[in-house]
Design a protein around this motif. Structure first.
Motif, PDB file in Angstrom:
ATOM      1  N   LYS A  24     -13.235  -0.813   3.249  1.00 14.90           N
ATOM      2  CA  LYS A  24     -13.813   0.407   3.807  1.00 14.90           C
ATOM      3  C   LYS A  24     -12.914   0.868   4.927  1.00 14.90           C
ATOM      4  O   LYS A  24     -12.733   0.146   5.896  1.00 14.90           O
ATOM      5  N   PRO A  25     -12.303   2.024   4.846  1.00 15.00           N
ATOM      6  CA  PRO A  25     -12.285   2.899   3.668  1.00 15.00           C
ATOM      7  C   PRO A  25     -11.485   2.266   2.530  1.00 15.00           C
ATOM      8  O   PRO A  25     -10.705   1.351   2.743  1.00 15.00           O
ATOM      9  N   VAL A  26     -11.698   2.792   1.337  1.00 16.21           N
ATOM     10  CA  VAL A  26     -11.020   2.284   0.150  1.00 16.21           C
ATOM     11  C   VAL A  26      -9.509   2.449   0.334  1.00 16.21           C
ATOM     12  O   VAL A  26      -9.042   3.472   0.819  1.00 16.21           O
ATOM     13  N   SER A  27      -8.763   1.425  -0.019  1.00 14.45           N
ATOM     14  CA  SER A  27      -7.310   1.538   0.019  1.00 14.45           C
ATOM     15  C   SER A  27      -6.740   1.159  -1.343  1.00 14.45           C
ATOM     16  O   SER A  27      -7.395   0.491  -2.136  1.00 14.45           O
ATOM     17  N   ILE A  28      -5.524   1.623  -1.570  1.00 13.10           N
ATOM     18  CA  ILE A  28      -4.852   1.412  -2.846  1.00 13.10           C
ATOM     19  C   ILE A  28      -3.631   0.533  -2.608  1.00 13.10           C
ATOM     20  O   ILE A  28      -2.891   0.731  -1.645  1.00 13.10           O
ATOM     21  N   SER A  29      -3.427  -0.410  -3.496  1.00 15.15           N
ATOM     22  CA  SER A  29      -2.260  -1.281  -3.427  1.00 15.15           C
ATOM     23  C   SER A  29      -1.494  -1.157  -4.740  1.00 15.15           C
ATOM     24  O   SER A  29      -2.087  -0.949  -5.797  1.00 15.15           O
ATOM     25  N   TYR A  30      -0.185  -1.265  -4.650  1.00 15.64           N
ATOM     26  CA  TYR A  30       0.667  -1.213  -5.832  1.00 15.64           C
ATOM     27  C   TYR A  30       1.414  -2.534  -5.933  1.00 15.64           C
ATOM     28  O   TYR A  30       1.842  -3.086  -4.941  1.00 15.64           O
ATOM     29  N   ARG A  51       0.855  -1.187   0.000  1.00 15.92           N
ATOM     30  CA  ARG A  51       0.000   0.000   0.000  1.00 15.92           C
ATOM     31  C   ARG A  51       0.894   1.242   0.000  1.00 15.92           C
ATOM     32  O   ARG A  51       2.080   1.183   0.335  1.00 15.92           O
ATOM     33  N   TYR A  52       0.283   2.350  -0.325  1.00 22.29           N
ATOM     34  CA  TYR A  52       0.992   3.630  -0.383  1.00 22.29           C
ATOM     35  C   TYR A  52       1.721   3.909   0.933  1.00 22.29           C
ATOM     36  O   TYR A  52       2.903   4.248   0.944  1.00 22.29           O
ATOM     37  N   LEU A  98       5.369  -0.420 -15.408  1.00 19.87           N
ATOM     38  CA  LEU A  98       6.231  -1.180 -14.511  1.00 19.87           C
ATOM     39  C   LEU A  98       5.504  -1.612 -13.246  1.00 19.87           C
ATOM     40  O   LEU A  98       5.861  -2.616 -12.639  1.00 19.87           O
ATOM     41  N   ILE A  99       4.496  -0.839 -12.858  1.00 23.03           N
ATOM     42  CA  ILE A  99       3.693  -1.189 -11.686  1.00 23.03           C
ATOM     43  C   ILE A  99       2.218  -1.068 -12.022  1.00 23.03           C
ATOM     44  O   ILE A  99       1.840  -0.421 -13.003  1.00 23.03           O
ATOM     45  N   LEU A 100       1.403  -1.696 -11.184  1.00 25.17           N
ATOM     46  CA  LEU A 100      -0.043  -1.678 -11.353  1.00 25.17           C
ATOM     47  C   LEU A 100      -0.659  -1.115 -10.078  1.00 25.17           C
ATOM     48  O   LEU A 100      -0.296  -1.519  -8.973  1.00 25.17           O
ATOM     49  N   ARG A 101      -1.563  -0.176 -10.249  1.00 24.38           N
ATOM     50  CA  ARG A 101      -2.292   0.423  -9.134  1.00 24.38           C
ATOM     51  C   ARG A 101      -3.630  -0.295  -9.019  1.00 24.38           C
ATOM     52  O   ARG A 101      -4.382  -0.353  -9.988  1.00 24.38           O
ATOM     53  N   LYS A 102      -3.908  -0.848  -7.838  1.00 26.78           N
ATOM     54  CA  LYS A 102      -5.168  -1.566  -7.629  1.00 26.78           C
ATOM     55  C   LYS A 102      -5.969  -0.884  -6.526  1.00 26.78           C
ATOM     56  O   LYS A 102      -5.449  -0.644  -5.431  1.00 26.78           O
TER      57      LYS A 102
END
Length: 120
Positions: free
Chosen positions: A83-89, A46-47, A74-78
């Motif tokens: 809840k709450p929404v989170s972002i993974s790379y 995650r960020y 080179l990377i993928l943002r998912k």
């Protein structure tokens, strides 16, 4: 003096390699991208995890570097369904082609550190 065919071929090969190195350095330029890629080669993060792991990087710079790495495939943002929404790379298959390069850079860095320490 006239260059031989071998000399012309060697110059052409050298020129192509230098151009390829410049292309690589353009994609991986800056202080942080290789570190980010190296982290993501081990596991998706995650960020906030990346911000903690890549010591010294600011949040603004991390965001900029992540966008650039994503743009270069080179990377993928998912976006995770939490809840709450989170972002993974995570590293892409294409990005995994840099794993060996990051290992070589790390090994060189360890050797260099030891070489420099010899003088102290």
């Amino acid at each position: 003096m006239i260059a031989t065919t071998e000399e012309v071929s060697a110059l052409k090969t050298c020129s192509q390699k230098i151009r390829a190195i410049h292309d690589t350095m353009d994609v991986l330029s800056g202080k942080w991208k290789v570190s980010i890629i190296a982290c993501l080669c081990f596991q998706p993060m995650r960020y906030s995890d990346l911000l903690r792991e890549v010591q010294g990087i600011s949040g603004k710079m991390l965001s900029r570097e992540l966008k650039d790495l994503e743009m270069n495939k080179l990377i993928l943002r998912k976006v995770l369904d939490t809840k709450p929404v989170s972002i993974s790379y995570e590293i892409t298959e294409y990005g995994k082609s840099l794993k060996q390069l990051t290992s070589v850079i790390a090994e060189w860095g360890l050797n260099h550190r030891e070489e420099i320490k010899k003088d102290f």
